[in-house]
Design an enzyme around this catalytic site. Structure first.
Site, PDB file in Angstrom:
ATOM      1  CE  LYS A  82      31.085 -20.052  90.375  1.00 44.84           C
ATOM      2  NZ  LYS A  82      32.513 -19.889  90.493  1.00 44.84           N
TER       3      LYS A  82
ATOM      4  CB  THR B  53      32.877 -21.147  94.298  1.00 44.84           C
ATOM      5  OG1 THR B  53      33.502 -20.448  95.361  1.00 44.84           O
ATOM      6  CG2 THR B  53      31.486 -21.585  94.737  1.00 44.84           C
TER       7      THR B  53
ATOM      8  CE  LYS C 231      31.659 -19.667  98.286  1.00 49.40           C
ATOM      9  NZ  LYS C 231      32.180 -18.442  98.811  1.00 49.40           N
TER      10      LYS C 231
HETATM   11  P1  NAD Z   1      38.543 -14.217  88.213  1.00 52.00           P
HETATM   12  O1  NAD Z   1      37.703 -14.364  86.995  1.00 52.00           O
HETATM   13  O2  NAD Z   1      39.044 -12.866  88.608  1.00 52.00           O
HETATM   14  O3  NAD Z   1      39.810 -15.216  88.146  1.00 52.00           O
HETATM   15  C1  NAD Z   1      39.807 -16.463  87.501  1.00 52.00           C
HETATM   16  C2  NAD Z   1      41.094 -16.558  86.716  1.00 52.00           C
HETATM   17  O4  NAD Z   1      41.191 -17.867  86.122  1.00 52.00           O
HETATM   18  C3  NAD Z   1      41.183 -15.564  85.560  1.00 52.00           C
HETATM   19  O5  NAD Z   1      42.345 -14.763  85.723  1.00 52.00           O
HETATM   20  C4  NAD Z   1      41.246 -16.433  84.314  1.00 52.00           C
HETATM   21  O6  NAD Z   1      42.056 -15.888  83.280  1.00 52.00           O
HETATM   22  C5  NAD Z   1      41.841 -17.702  84.875  1.00 52.00           C
HETATM   23  N1  NAD Z   1      41.606 -18.875  84.030  1.00 52.00           N
HETATM   24  C6  NAD Z   1      40.475 -19.255  83.374  1.00 52.00           C
HETATM   25  N2  NAD Z   1      40.667 -20.409  82.721  1.00 52.00           N
HETATM   26  C7  NAD Z   1      41.956 -20.788  82.971  1.00 52.00           C
HETATM   27  C8  NAD Z   1      42.748 -21.899  82.584  1.00 52.00           C
HETATM   28  N3  NAD Z   1      42.249 -22.865  81.801  1.00 52.00           N
HETATM   29  N4  NAD Z   1      44.027 -21.956  83.012  1.00 52.00           N
HETATM   30  C9  NAD Z   1      44.540 -20.964  83.799  1.00 52.00           C
HETATM   31  N5  NAD Z   1      43.833 -19.896  84.206  1.00 52.00           N
HETATM   32  C10 NAD Z   1      42.555 -19.807  83.793  1.00 52.00           C
HETATM   33  O7  NAD Z   1      37.647 -14.832  89.411  1.00 52.00           O
HETATM   34  P2  NAD Z   1      37.880 -14.656  90.989  1.00 52.00           P
HETATM   35  O8  NAD Z   1      37.039 -13.539  91.492  1.00 52.00           O
HETATM   36  O9  NAD Z   1      39.346 -14.689  91.257  1.00 52.00           O
HETATM   37  O10 NAD Z   1      37.191 -15.992  91.521  1.00 52.00           O
HETATM   38  C11 NAD Z   1      37.826 -17.250  91.414  1.00 52.00           C
HETATM   39  C12 NAD Z   1      36.967 -18.263  92.126  1.00 52.00           C
HETATM   40  O11 NAD Z   1      36.768 -17.869  93.486  1.00 52.00           O
HETATM   41  C13 NAD Z   1      35.574 -18.423  91.535  1.00 52.00           C
HETATM   42  O12 NAD Z   1      35.223 -19.788  91.547  1.00 52.00           O
HETATM   43  C14 NAD Z   1      34.695 -17.600  92.472  1.00 52.00           C
HETATM   44  O13 NAD Z   1      33.348 -18.056  92.515  1.00 52.00           O
HETATM   45  C15 NAD Z   1      35.395 -17.831  93.791  1.00 52.00           C
HETATM   46  N6  NAD Z   1      35.173 -16.759  94.797  1.00 52.00           N
HETATM   47  C16 NAD Z   1      35.282 -15.465  94.440  1.00 52.00           C
HETATM   48  C17 NAD Z   1      35.068 -14.492  95.398  1.00 52.00           C
HETATM   49  C18 NAD Z   1      35.167 -13.022  95.040  1.00 52.00           C
HETATM   50  O14 NAD Z   1      34.763 -12.195  95.853  1.00 52.00           O
HETATM   51  N7  NAD Z   1      35.706 -12.683  93.880  1.00 52.00           N
HETATM   52  C19 NAD Z   1      34.768 -14.848  96.722  1.00 52.00           C
HETATM   53  C20 NAD Z   1      34.717 -16.184  97.063  1.00 52.00           C
HETATM   54  C21 NAD Z   1      34.928 -17.159  96.082  1.00 52.00           C
END
Ligand code: NAD
Length: 290
Positions: free
Chosen positions: A237, A87, A162
């Protein structure tokens, strides 16, 4: 199919596992030390992207997405497909899609709804932006990771859908919570309030499916001490992204603006960090008019 998966956090990890379980050959990279069932881990994003037919990213924000785009697009094969499920702001989504197109890569922005539970169960909803050709190539993978995918339009349209959805969600949750707090002060029983509103014109997903009052309506984070669920900081966010998009498109969104300010206060100045976004109800409960 050979798939590169970059960003294996709370969401990416189970999504990548579901692809591997469906028989795909998944190579993954995350900056953090992670273990992902069925996925071969490599040392960089470029390595994960290099000979993949499809690359999927699931990253925290637009700034990181742009940095990862700079790294993976030159490594990808022309004709390969890049699905970004993060997102992020609409401007970043459109910028990286242009960059991909210039390199002959088919790009789809495909943020999701459904949270960590939906990612694990393979029941996410995808909101996708990009060309017909790109969407058609991504669709079989959406079917594995989710239960529904809507092609919303050209690049950035998925992110637009979204943040509009989540702006409605944030505003509606606040309205539902403040109405419960008012009902309390008026001496109205919460169950009666639910029975009436859930079947009247004030009904909503936040009232009917995710009721913020403990012990009332279906099971929800309110029944689990407001453990997320969907954390207040993630709602903040998304609300900020909605206001950034409203700024850049000159849209008047007064309720979105107010909801952003309330979640900001809740997360940054009060005790909202780490709580479900429905914990707005105990917040309102404690307050008076001033
Ligand atoms: P998270 O922080 O658990 O996962 C993100 C991952 O990206 C981390 O493991 C981090 O180490 C990795 N990362 C960061 N920089 C990086 C790079 N340069 N190269 C490789 N990996 C890298 O977050 P999440 O909860 O998995 O959410 C991910 C996305 O999904 C976000 O944009 C969030 O807004 C969206 N989202 C989350 C949810 C939820 O309920 N968690 C629901 C809908 C959408």
């Amino acid at each position: 199919m050979k798939i590169g998966f970059i960003g294996l956090g709370n969401m990416g990890n189970p999504m990548a596992t579901n692809l591997a379980k469906a028989g795909h050959d998944v190579t993954g990279f995350d900056m953090a030390d992670v273990a992902v069932e069925g996925v071969t881990l490599v040392g960089s994003g470029a390595e994960a992207a290099a000979d993949a037919e499809v690359v999927i990213t699931m990253l925290p924000n637009g700034k990181i997405l742009r940095a990862v785009a700079d790294e993976i697009i030159p490594a990808m094969q022309p004709g390969a497909v890049w699905i970004d499920c993060s997102t992020v702001d609409v401007d970043s989504a459109r910028a990286v899609a242009d960059q991909a197109q210039n390199a002959g890569v088919l790009a789809v922005d495909a943020p999701v709804s459904g949270g960590i539970g939906g990612a694990a169960a393979g029941t996410l909803t995808f909101m996708a932006g990009g060309s017909e050709e790109a969407f058609a190539k991504a669709a079989p993978l959406f079917d594995i990771m989710g239960q529904k995918a809507v092609h919303c339009g050209k690049s950035g349209a998925g992110q637009a859908a979204k943040i509009c959805n989540n702006m409605i969600l944030g505003v509606t949750m606040i309205a539902t919570c403040e109405a419960f707090a008012l009902a309390d002060k008026l001496g109205l029983d919460r169950q009666k309030m639910f029975d009436v509103v859930s079947t009247s014109s004030g009904y909503s997903w936040t009232m009917n499916a995710y009721c913020p009052a403990p012990g009332v309506g279906p099971q929800s984070p309110a029944d689990n001490d407001y453990k997320p669920g969907f954390a207040a900081e993630l709602m903040l966010k998304d609300l900020r992204l909605s206001q950034q998009a409203a700024e850049s498109s000159n849209a008047d969104t007064p309720l979105g603006q107010t909801a952003t300010a309330l979640y900001e206060q809740f997360v940054e100045a009060e005790d909202g960090l780490g709580k479900d976004f429905s914990a707005m109800l105990p917040r309102f409960e404690k307050r008076g008019r001033s």
